[in-house]
Design a protein around this motif. Structure first.
Motif, PDB file in Angstrom:
ATOM      1  N   VAL A  87       0.834  -1.203   0.000  1.00 34.48           N
ATOM      2  CA  VAL A  87       0.000   0.000   0.000  1.00 34.48           C
ATOM      3  C   VAL A  87       0.867   1.250   0.000  1.00 34.48           C
ATOM      4  N   THR A  88       1.896   1.294   0.840  1.00 31.96           N
ATOM      5  CA  THR A  88       2.724   2.500   0.896  1.00 31.96           C
ATOM      6  C   THR A  88       3.538   2.681  -0.381  1.00 31.96           C
ATOM      7  N   GLU A  89       3.924   1.592  -1.025  1.00 30.68           N
ATOM      8  CA  GLU A  89       4.618   1.712  -2.311  1.00 30.68           C
ATOM      9  C   GLU A  89       3.690   2.312  -3.364  1.00 30.68           C
ATOM     10  N   PHE A  90       2.428   1.899  -3.351  1.00 31.12           N
ATOM     11  CA  PHE A  90       1.442   2.458  -4.278  1.00 31.12           C
ATOM     12  C   PHE A  90       1.241   3.946  -4.013  1.00 31.12           C
ATOM     13  N   LEU A  91       1.195   4.327  -2.741  1.00 34.17           N
ATOM     14  CA  LEU A  91       1.076   5.740  -2.392  1.00 34.17           C
ATOM     15  C   LEU A  91       2.250   6.542  -2.948  1.00 34.17           C
ATOM     16  N   ASP A  92       3.444   6.008  -2.819  1.00 30.84           N
ATOM     17  CA  ASP A  92       4.634   6.728  -3.268  1.00 30.84           C
ATOM     18  C   ASP A  92       4.570   7.079  -4.749  1.00 30.84           C
ATOM     19  N   THR A  93       3.986   6.206  -5.546  1.00 27.35           N
ATOM     20  CA  THR A  93       3.981   6.438  -6.994  1.00 27.35           C
ATOM     21  C   THR A  93       2.717   7.129  -7.483  1.00 27.35           C
ATOM     22  N   GLU A  94       1.588   6.966  -6.779  1.00 25.51           N
ATOM     23  CA  GLU A  94       0.318   7.432  -7.318  1.00 25.51           C
ATOM     24  C   GLU A  94      -0.246   8.675  -6.643  1.00 25.51           C
ATOM     25  N   LEU A  95       0.314   9.107  -5.520  1.00 23.49           N
ATOM     26  CA  LEU A  95      -0.171  10.338  -4.907  1.00 23.49           C
ATOM     27  C   LEU A  95      -0.022  11.510  -5.875  1.00 23.49           C
ATOM     28  N   ALA A  96      -0.922  12.484  -5.754  1.00 23.74           N
ATOM     29  CA  ALA A  96      -0.901  13.634  -6.653  1.00 23.74           C
ATOM     30  C   ALA A  96       0.398  14.416  -6.554  1.00 23.74           C
ATOM     31  N   ALA A  97       1.022  14.395  -5.392  1.00 20.47           N
ATOM     32  CA  ALA A  97       2.318  15.036  -5.184  1.00 20.47           C
ATOM     33  C   ALA A  97       3.148  14.105  -4.311  1.00 20.47           C
ATOM     34  N   PRO A  98       4.470  14.147  -4.423  1.00 20.45           N
ATOM     35  CA  PRO A  98       5.299  13.237  -3.621  1.00 20.45           C
ATOM     36  C   PRO A  98       4.990  13.372  -2.136  1.00 20.45           C
ATOM     37  N   PRO A  99       4.879  12.249  -1.418  1.00 19.51           N
ATOM     38  CA  PRO A  99       4.527  12.316   0.006  1.00 19.51           C
ATOM     39  C   PRO A  99       5.670  12.855   0.853  1.00 19.51           C
ATOM     40  N   ILE A 100       5.301  13.446   1.975  1.00 17.63           N
ATOM     41  CA  ILE A 100       6.265  13.920   2.965  1.00 17.63           C
ATOM     42  C   ILE A 100       6.180  12.981   4.157  1.00 17.63           C
ATOM     43  N   ALA A 101       7.268  12.322   4.488  1.00 16.47           N
ATOM     44  CA  ALA A 101       7.251  11.335   5.573  1.00 16.47           C
ATOM     45  C   ALA A 101       6.978  12.022   6.904  1.00 16.47           C
ATOM     46  N   PRO A 102       6.108  11.451   7.733  1.00 16.68           N
ATOM     47  CA  PRO A 102       5.838  12.040   9.048  1.00 16.68           C
ATOM     48  C   PRO A 102       6.973  11.765  10.025  1.00 16.68           C
ATOM     49  N   LEU A 103       6.930  12.441  11.151  1.00 20.32           N
ATOM     50  CA  LEU A 103       7.871  12.175  12.225  1.00 20.32           C
ATOM     51  C   LEU A 103       7.407  10.956  13.024  1.00 20.32           C
ATOM     52  N   PRO A 104       8.327  10.228  13.653  1.00 22.20           N
ATOM     53  CA  PRO A 104       7.922   9.068  14.458  1.00 22.20           C
ATOM     54  C   PRO A 104       6.904   9.407  15.540  1.00 22.20           C
ATOM     55  N   ALA A 105       7.039  10.569  16.183  1.00 22.40           N
ATOM     56  CA  ALA A 105       6.087  10.937  17.237  1.00 22.40           C
ATOM     57  C   ALA A 105       4.684  11.126  16.671  1.00 22.40           C
ATOM     58  N   GLU A 106       4.595  11.659  15.455  1.00 23.71           N
ATOM     59  CA  GLU A 106       3.288  11.821  14.820  1.00 23.71           C
ATOM     60  C   GLU A 106       2.650  10.462  14.551  1.00 23.71           C
ATOM     61  N   LEU A 107       3.451   9.538  14.040  1.00 25.91           N
ATOM     62  CA  LEU A 107       2.931   8.202  13.778  1.00 25.91           C
ATOM     63  C   LEU A 107       2.496   7.531  15.072  1.00 25.91           C
ATOM     64  N   ALA A 108       3.289   7.657  16.129  1.00 25.39           N
ATOM     65  CA  ALA A 108       2.986   6.980  17.390  1.00 25.39           C
ATOM     66  C   ALA A 108       1.660   7.451  17.970  1.00 25.39           C
ATOM     67  N   GLU A 109       1.398   8.750  17.918  1.00 28.81           N
ATOM     68  CA  GLU A 109       0.164   9.263  18.511  1.00 28.81           C
ATOM     69  C   GLU A 109      -1.061   8.764  17.752  1.00 28.81           C
ATOM     70  N   ALA A 110      -1.021   8.838  16.425  1.00 26.12           N
ATOM     71  CA  ALA A 110      -2.156   8.349  15.642  1.00 26.12           C
ATOM     72  C   ALA A 110      -2.272   6.831  15.739  1.00 26.12           C
ATOM     73  N   TRP A 111      -1.155   6.139  15.821  1.00 27.70           N
ATOM     74  CA  TRP A 111      -1.127   4.677  15.939  1.00 27.70           C
ATOM     75  C   TRP A 111      -1.854   4.239  17.209  1.00 27.70           C
TER      76      TRP A 111
END
Length: 638
Positions: A87-111
């Motif tokens: 899924v993340t590989e598909f996002l990398d190629t098909e998003l309208a603009a290149p994705p910006i990777a989040p910070l680990p703390a951002e991922l942890a809170e939403a996770w």
């Protein structure tokens, strides 16, 4: 997949703004970056607008019936590591603009928020899992963003989670056994209260997991003593609340991490397992017309208590324990709502129900369960200028799939005998891109409309149909800060061609397109932003909005697209307007005020419009200027 060929995309549906509201709320849970890396400007683009092809492009498949959802399993959904990375590989190629990777703390809170549907696993204040998520987030982020390793972060979380689950299960089992022993002393009224009273908290969760485990055991144990034949239902509930297998916990953690990651790289994106696909459509009236079984429910330890609008023979306060073959105790609210929508139209549903005052469980059948029909477009005929002029106001609350046909019918039926048309788009959050284009055929037949842009390149230019009976009278659009997405398409095309006047306040500014993909991985659906669209003049809409020619004081919008975090670069585009001139007759010049309006704002708008002439919009910048503008990051983008 070739991103330049829109016909090759396997998309389920182009989405509107309302479905993205839930995503925006989720993104708001994530921590903000403490510092932004300086943005770099991509090289200026050279516009190449696709021309007509001698060979017809393959048509997009028709959008699915939003009610055609699978009956969930009820089990906590999970995902394998290789599926998440696909899924993340598909996002990398098909998003309208290149994705910006989040910070680990951002991922942890939403996770942490997405991992726990009960307030029992990671959200509880005494859970050892939440702090472990913060430590595992850097590794998990690498597994998702860079496809490094085999999701060791999720394995680390599962290793801490498993002993915690086993301890909670022991507490549950002890409370369950004690409640079974004491249950004969529990009255029928008390048993119904235990089954029907909500127990689960929304964020922030304040009840310790140990306390919640005991209370679940007490309530389900009392039910087991009264209804000893419901062994299977209770065993399924136990397995759903307290999964303990290490591989299952790992896969649950991987899915939650992916569901946290997608909105962090795409503010309007989301991923849902097939068992909870309904969550992608919740809140969007153009995609989800409601449950045929009830209006609202509250989740309880034993299932779902109906709080409004039950379908006969169901009643308010009934506790639904099962729908067809799915028992509800321990299922997430998304699975419960999906189960209510999972049958085809006109199907008969079988439900098991606990009803107050009944000594036995009821088996009820809901025949030919249907959701309410969509409301027709509301119209209002307003006299002004001494009463000999009539303005037809058409209220368009959203851009539903059938808007093109519905609006054409209204125009043919209602416009005879009227002097002008006012499209009321206030509060219209958008909907179907294709429906907006079809509706514009009634005003701009055959016109080139919106360039669709993927990472700076024009992939397609949408064109209006040639309506058999286009409307040729004066038209204006009333807009506000909540007019968004496909609704901005309607207003913006009228403005770009000078076909109609915009009156009101600056619009929301959502100029991006979401599509749904069900074939990236088995058992899941991905919503992602694949394209931006610009106005026919090449003017960008994303994060900017439309500025009406006639401003009108209106209540301010609570939010705008530019305020949503993690926005990509805003692209401009080429001027694709058709060389032919579309006649835009002036609004009737009358000085008399409107006689009476259902909404006073409409009367003010009509008074401002009297005598105005559409067409004060220039041809826009040359293509080279558009390309240079699109190459520069705008304020608020990263």
């Amino acid at each position: 997949m070739d991103a330049s060929d829109p016909g090759a995309r396997r998309s389920l549906r182009r989405a509107g703004w309302l479905a993205a509201l839930a995503v925006s709320a989720l993104v708001a849970l994530a921590a903000r970056r403490s510092a932004l890396a300086p943005a770099t400007s991509p090289a200026p683009a050279t516009w190449s607008v696709p021309g007509p092809s001698a060979e017809a492009s393959p048509a997009l498949p028709p959008p699915p019936d939003p009610h055609a959802l699978s009956l969930p399993s009820g089990a906590p959904p999970g995902l394998r590591c290789e599926q998440a990375q696909k899924v993340t590989e598909f996002l990398d190629t098909e998003l309208a603009a290149p994705p910006i990777a989040p910070l680990p703390a951002e991922l942890a809170e939403a996770w942490a928020s997405l991992l726990d549907p009960h307030g029992l696993w990671s959200a509880a204040p005494d859970s050892p899992v939440r702090p472990e998520l913060l430590g595992a987030a850097p590794s998990m982020l690498g597994s998702l963003a860079d496809r490094r390793g085999g999701c060791e972060g999720a394995e680390r979380v599962a290793a801490v989670w498993q002993p915690s689950q086993r301890r909670l299960l022991e507490l549950y089992d002890a409370a369950f056994a004690e409640a079974q022993r004491r249950a004969p002393a529990v009255s029928a009224a008390e048993l119904f209260r235990l089954a029907a009273e909500p127990l689960f908290e929304d964020d922030p969760v304040t009840r310790p997991a140990t306390e919640l485990s005991r209370e679940l055991g007490r309530r389900l144990g009392a039910f087991a003593a009264r209804f000893p034949d419901e062994v299977a239902l209770l065993e399924q509930a136990r397995a759903r609340f307290f999964p303990t297998q290490l591989e299952q916990l790992r896969d649950i953690a991987i899915l939650a991490a992916l569901r946290a990651y997608v909105p962090l790289v795409d503010p309007h994106g989301d991923f849902a397992p097939a068992d909870e696909e309904w969550a992608l459509y919740a809140g969007d009236d153009t995609l989800d017309s409601g449950s045929p079984l009830w209006g609202d429910v509250a989740r309880t330890p034993l299932g779902a208590r109906i709080t409004s609008d039950p379908a006969p023979p169901l009643q308010v306060d009934d506790v639904v324990l099962a729908i067809d073959d799915l028992t509800l105790p321990g299922a997430s609210i998304d699975q419960i709502e999906q189960a209510a929508r999972s049958a085809p139209a006109h199907a008969t549903r079988t439900l098991r129900v606990l009803r107050q005052g009944e000594s036995r469980l009821l088996t009820l059948r809901v025949f030919d369960a249907q959701v309410a029909e969509a409301e027709p477009l509301a119209v209002e005929r307003i006299r002004y200028g001494g009463g000999d002029r009539v303005v037809l106001r058409v209220v368009i609350p959203d851009v539903a799939d059938t808007l093109g046909e519905d609006l054409a019918d209204v125009l043919e039926r209602e416009t005879p005998g009227t002097s002008a048309l006012l499209l009321d788009l206030r509060g219209n959050g958008g909907g179907s891109l294709d429906a907006a284009v079809k509706a514009l055929g009634s005003f701009l037949p055959g016109a080139k409309l919106f360039p669709l842009i993927h990472r700076g390149a024009v992939t397609e230019v949408l064109e209006a149909e040639r309506a058999p009976r286009p409307y040729r009278g004066p038209v204006a659009a009333l807009v506000d800060g909540d007019t968004a997405s496909a609704a901005e398409m309607l207003a913006g095309a009228l403005q770009a061609y000078g076909r109609g006047t915009l009156i009101g306040s600056r619009t929301f500014g959502k100029g991006c397109v979401q599509e749904y993909f069900d074939d990236v991985v088995d058992g899941g659906v991905l919503r992602m932003t694949t394209l931006q669209f610009v106005m026919p003049s090449g003017q960008p809409l994303q994060q900017i909005g439309l500025t009406p020619e006639l401003p009108l004081a209106l209540p301010p919008a609570l939010e705008r697209e530019s305020q949503i975090t993690r926005q990509p670069i805003t692209f401009g585009g080429p001027d694709v307007r058709s060389p032919r001139t579309f006649v835009a007759p002036p609004w009737p010049r009358e000085t008399g005020a409107a006689s009476r309006c259902e909404d006073p704002v409409v009367c003010r708008a009509i008074s401002r419009l009297a005598g105005t002439k559409s067409g004060a919009v220039g041809r826009g910048p040359a293509p080279a200027d558009s390309a240079a503008r699109g190459a520069r990051p705008r304020a608020g983008t990263r």
